[in-house]
Design a protein around this motif. Structure first.
Motif, PDB file in Angstrom:
ATOM      1  N   PHE A  25      -3.076  80.970  -3.235  1.00 46.40           N
ATOM      2  CA  PHE A  25      -3.338  82.326  -2.767  1.00 46.40           C
ATOM      3  C   PHE A  25      -2.292  83.302  -3.316  1.00 46.40           C
ATOM      4  O   PHE A  25      -2.611  84.389  -3.786  1.00 46.40           O
ATOM      5  CB  PHE A  25      -3.317  82.376  -1.231  1.00 46.40           C
ATOM      6  N   SER A  26      -1.049  82.919  -3.235  1.00 50.09           N
ATOM      7  CA  SER A  26       0.039  83.792  -3.673  1.00 50.09           C
ATOM      8  C   SER A  26      -0.006  84.015  -5.185  1.00 50.09           C
ATOM      9  O   SER A  26       0.184  85.135  -5.658  1.00 50.09           O
ATOM     10  CB  SER A  26       1.392  83.192  -3.273  1.00 50.09           C
ATOM     11  N   ASP A  75       4.967  78.204  -0.936  1.00 48.80           N
ATOM     12  CA  ASP A  75       4.113  78.021   0.242  1.00 48.80           C
ATOM     13  C   ASP A  75       3.418  79.332   0.574  1.00 48.80           C
ATOM     14  O   ASP A  75       4.069  80.349   0.814  1.00 48.80           O
ATOM     15  CB  ASP A  75       4.948  77.544   1.431  1.00 48.80           C
ATOM     16  N   ASP A  76       2.077  79.293   0.582  1.00 47.16           N
ATOM     17  CA  ASP A  76       1.287  80.486   0.897  1.00 47.16           C
ATOM     18  C   ASP A  76       1.503  80.975   2.322  1.00 47.16           C
ATOM     19  O   ASP A  76       1.343  82.160   2.615  1.00 47.16           O
ATOM     20  CB  ASP A  76      -0.207  80.191   0.710  1.00 47.16           C
ATOM     21  N   SER A  77       1.843  80.056   3.234  1.00 47.34           N
ATOM     22  CA  SER A  77       1.911  80.427   4.645  1.00 47.34           C
ATOM     23  C   SER A  77       3.004  81.450   4.927  1.00 47.34           C
ATOM     24  O   SER A  77       2.997  82.085   5.979  1.00 47.34           O
ATOM     25  CB  SER A  77       2.149  79.181   5.502  1.00 47.34           C
ATOM     26  N   LEU A  78       3.936  81.636   3.993  1.00 45.76           N
ATOM     27  CA  LEU A  78       4.980  82.636   4.173  1.00 45.76           C
ATOM     28  C   LEU A  78       4.431  84.047   4.006  1.00 45.76           C
ATOM     29  O   LEU A  78       4.983  85.000   4.555  1.00 45.76           O
ATOM     30  CB  LEU A  78       6.119  82.388   3.178  1.00 45.76           C
ATOM     31  N   TYR A  79       3.317  84.186   3.258  1.00 47.16           N
ATOM     32  CA  TYR A  79       2.774  85.509   2.951  1.00 47.16           C
ATOM     33  C   TYR A  79       1.329  85.693   3.394  1.00 47.16           C
ATOM     34  O   TYR A  79       0.842  86.815   3.445  1.00 47.16           O
ATOM     35  CB  TYR A  79       2.845  85.768   1.435  1.00 47.16           C
ATOM     36  N   PHE A  80       0.624  84.609   3.697  1.00 50.45           N
ATOM     37  CA  PHE A  80      -0.802  84.694   4.002  1.00 50.45           C
ATOM     38  C   PHE A  80      -1.112  84.052   5.348  1.00 50.45           C
ATOM     39  O   PHE A  80      -0.413  83.145   5.808  1.00 50.45           O
ATOM     40  CB  PHE A  80      -1.631  83.989   2.914  1.00 50.45           C
ATOM     41  N   LYS A  81      -2.185  84.521   5.944  1.00 45.26           N
ATOM     42  CA  LYS A  81      -2.693  83.956   7.181  1.00 45.26           C
ATOM     43  C   LYS A  81      -3.619  82.801   6.816  1.00 45.26           C
ATOM     44  O   LYS A  81      -4.783  82.984   6.457  1.00 45.26           O
ATOM     45  CB  LYS A  81      -3.443  85.026   7.983  1.00 45.26           C
ATOM     46  N   ILE A  82      -3.098  81.598   6.882  1.00 44.18           N
ATOM     47  CA  ILE A  82      -3.823  80.406   6.450  1.00 44.18           C
ATOM     48  C   ILE A  82      -4.634  79.857   7.617  1.00 44.18           C
ATOM     49  O   ILE A  82      -4.107  79.639   8.712  1.00 44.18           O
ATOM     50  CB  ILE A  82      -2.855  79.337   5.920  1.00 44.18           C
ATOM     51  N   ASP A  93      -6.242  76.878   7.691  1.00 44.77           N
ATOM     52  CA  ASP A  93      -6.057  75.443   7.877  1.00 44.77           C
ATOM     53  C   ASP A  93      -4.667  75.195   8.465  1.00 44.77           C
ATOM     54  O   ASP A  93      -3.665  75.149   7.771  1.00 44.77           O
ATOM     55  CB  ASP A  93      -6.197  74.724   6.534  1.00 44.77           C
ATOM     56  N   GLN A  94      -4.592  75.015   9.752  1.00 46.29           N
ATOM     57  CA  GLN A  94      -3.307  74.849  10.408  1.00 46.29           C
ATOM     58  C   GLN A  94      -2.639  73.530  10.036  1.00 46.29           C
ATOM     59  O   GLN A  94      -1.423  73.392  10.168  1.00 46.29           O
ATOM     60  CB  GLN A  94      -3.499  74.904  11.935  1.00 46.29           C
ATOM     61  N   ALA A  95      -3.432  72.601   9.545  1.00 44.18           N
ATOM     62  CA  ALA A  95      -2.848  71.304   9.204  1.00 44.18           C
ATOM     63  C   ALA A  95      -1.918  71.408   8.006  1.00 44.18           C
ATOM     64  O   ALA A  95      -1.012  70.598   7.838  1.00 44.18           O
ATOM     65  CB  ALA A  95      -3.958  70.286   8.906  1.00 44.18           C
ATOM     66  N   GLU A  96      -2.154  72.400   7.142  1.00 40.94           N
ATOM     67  CA  GLU A  96      -1.323  72.533   5.959  1.00 40.94           C
ATOM     68  C   GLU A  96      -0.333  73.678   6.061  1.00 40.94           C
ATOM     69  O   GLU A  96       0.380  73.976   5.118  1.00 40.94           O
ATOM     70  CB  GLU A  96      -2.210  72.757   4.725  1.00 40.94           C
ATOM     71  N   SER A  97      -0.299  74.357   7.179  1.00 38.99           N
ATOM     72  CA  SER A  97       0.620  75.475   7.340  1.00 38.99           C
ATOM     73  C   SER A  97       1.717  75.122   8.333  1.00 38.99           C
ATOM     74  O   SER A  97       1.552  74.222   9.157  1.00 38.99           O
ATOM     75  CB  SER A  97      -0.131  76.716   7.834  1.00 38.99           C
ATOM     76  N   PRO A  98       2.864  75.815   8.296  1.00 34.94           N
ATOM     77  CA  PRO A  98       3.941  75.533   9.248  1.00 34.94           C
ATOM     78  C   PRO A  98       3.504  75.819  10.674  1.00 34.94           C
ATOM     79  O   PRO A  98       2.524  76.509  10.932  1.00 34.94           O
ATOM     80  CB  PRO A  98       5.060  76.486   8.801  1.00 34.94           C
ATOM     81  N   ARG A  99       4.262  75.335  11.633  1.00 33.59           N
ATOM     82  CA  ARG A  99       3.926  75.544  13.027  1.00 33.59           C
ATOM     83  C   ARG A  99       3.927  77.012  13.374  1.00 33.59           C
ATOM     84  O   ARG A  99       4.687  77.807  12.851  1.00 33.59           O
ATOM     85  CB  ARG A  99       4.944  74.810  13.908  1.00 33.59           C
TER      86      ARG A  99
END
Length: 459
Positions: A79-80, A430-437, A439-445
């Motif tokens: 995504f990033s 890691d996309d989760s730092l900038y995007f609303k992911i 799939d919670q299984a692949e994103s940080p808590r």
């Protein structure tokens, strides 16, 4: 109410972009207009659109889709990579359009916009898209935007010196775009990360699916690359020759990449990274000589040599530079853009020296990005002779490398400012730092967002 530390880095990006776009709206309202062609010029404008816009569309597909997909080899940064590439293209193009207009096209208080000026601004934006490959995944969006802000004016100055002052022939941007952007990016990387060895990040290793998507990007770039090289050629024989030479060079580089990759791997298997980059090396090297009068075998040979150099660079040179110089090059831009670019520049020196005199007048057929035309460049070559032009080609290479390295080092030092929110090492790639992911299984808590923001701000 004060902004919490966890949200400050995220507020910086929309603030930066909002101020930029607002200032640009005001500038366009005051100073930018369209040409109003007379009845005599209407047919000329129509011919320009018919001849240029198809190439322009091809280049758009290359940069937005092809290059964007090529950068998705990082499995958790797709995504990033796509979004930042798209954002930087638009930001850099608008910034270059303003600067180009002020430097070359500001007359009677107005800048008259046309398709050719937009195309040249997009060429300037390409330098940014290539340069960020050296620090992809380890830099924040704000750092990338500041990098683009600094690189565009330096590129324009370098391009003016190389093409206008030295009269270097470089229709496909091998020297002015590929070599400049490569060593600018490496300079930024060296200064940004200093002398610290960057260990292999656990999120950095490509997966089968990410490599496959990246290879699709390579195929898109491969198909449309002749348009990138030939768009600034004079329509007719020169443009036809540039297209043919580019196709031959890229075809040879694709085959040579398979040969070299297979020979270098102990089990004889192919490396996806080699295929993603080596197949495009011929297009980088051929750009500087694409419209010159040379036999077809020269294009094939140059494509093969550039692919071999690219694959060897990935296999041996990149690990060596990482160990000895602690030089971080995430996407291997030195292997794809730097080494084949230098090879192409050397080939242009040879091509100028051995060019038959009866065809030399038709060789320098490029349209200068600064607004010059073919006859001006032809006159420069005709006045200095083949030996003088060969020296100018070598001088252009030296200027591109020296200027880009120095400017990249200074820009990289500026990117170390804490306010630009460089991500901490454990949150890179890691996309989760900038995007609303989703799939919670692949994103940080979810409860770690405050900690991530505080760490990013601290870094």
């Amino acid at each position: 109410m004060a902004v919490p530390p966890s949200t400050y880095p995220r507020r910086l990006l929309p603030l930066f972009l909002g101020l930029f776009q607002g200032a640009l709206l005001l500038f366009f309202a005051l100073f930018v207009t369209y040409d109003e062609p007379s009845a005599q010029d209407t047919s000329l404008v129509a011919n320009q659109v018919d001849s240029t816009f198809p190439f322009f569309q091809d280049i758009q597909v290359m940069l937005v889709v092809g290059l964007g997909l090529l950068l998705t080899f990082l499995p958790r940064y797709g995504f990033s990579a796509l979004t930042h590439n798209f954002l930087l293209l638009n930001f850099s193009m608008q910034w270059a359009l303003v600067l180009q207009g002020l430097l070359h096209h500001f007359h009677h208080g107005q800048i008259h916009l046309d398709l050719h000026k937009l195309l040249i601004s997009e060429f300037a934006a390409v330098t940014v898209l290539i340069s960020v490959g050296a620090i992809l995944g380890r830099a924040s969006p704000c750092q990338l935007l500041v990098m683009a802000t600094c690189e565009i004016p330096i590129y324009l100055a370098s391009e003016w010196v190389i093409v206008t002052c030295l009269g270097v022939l470089d229709v496909g941007g091998t020297i002015t775009i590929h070599i400049f952007s490569c060593y600018f990016g490496l300079g930024v990387s060296k200064a940004l990360f200093r002398a610290t060895q960057q260990p292999l990040h656990p999120k950095e290793t490509p997966t089968t699916s990410s490599d496959l998507v990246s290879l699709v990007g390579t195929l898109i770039l491969w198909v449309f690359w002749p348009s990138f090289v030939a768009v600034l050629c004079q329509p007719g024989d020169a443009q036809h020759r540039a297209i043919l030479n580019t196709l031959l060079a890229m075809s040879a580089s694709a085959i040579t990449t398979v040969v070299a990759s297979s020979l270098l791997e102990r089990d004889g298997k192919l490396s996806p990274g080699h295929l993603q980059n080596g197949s495009l090396a011929g297009g980088v090297a051929i750009g500087v000589v694409a419209d010159m009068a040379m036999p077809p075998v020269a294009a094939l040979a140059l494509g093969s040599l550039s692919a071999a150099v690219c694959v060897l660079g990935f296999r041996f040179l990149t690990p060596f530079l990482g160990r000895k110089l602690t030089l971080h090059d995430q996407c291997g831009i030195h292997n794809l853009h730097g080494l084949p670019g230098i090879l192409g520049a050397a080939a242009s020196v040879v091509a100028v020296l051995v060019a038959p005199k009866d065809t030399s007048g038709s060789q320098p057929s490029q349209l200068s990005p600064a607004g010059g035309n073919a006859s001006e460049v032809e006159g420069q070559w005709g006045g200095r002779g083949e030996g003088g032009q060969a020296l100018c080609q070598a001088a252009g290479l030296a200027v591109a490398v020296a200027a880009s390295l120095l400017a990249g080092l200074l820009t990289g030092a500026a990117l170390r400012l804490p306010c630009l929110a460089r991500p901490p090492e454990r949150l890179c790639f890691d996309d989760s730092l900038y995007f609303k992911i989703q799939d919670q299984a692949e994103s940080p808590r979810a409860d770690s967002s405050a900690e991530e923001g505080a760490l990013a701000l601290k870094e």
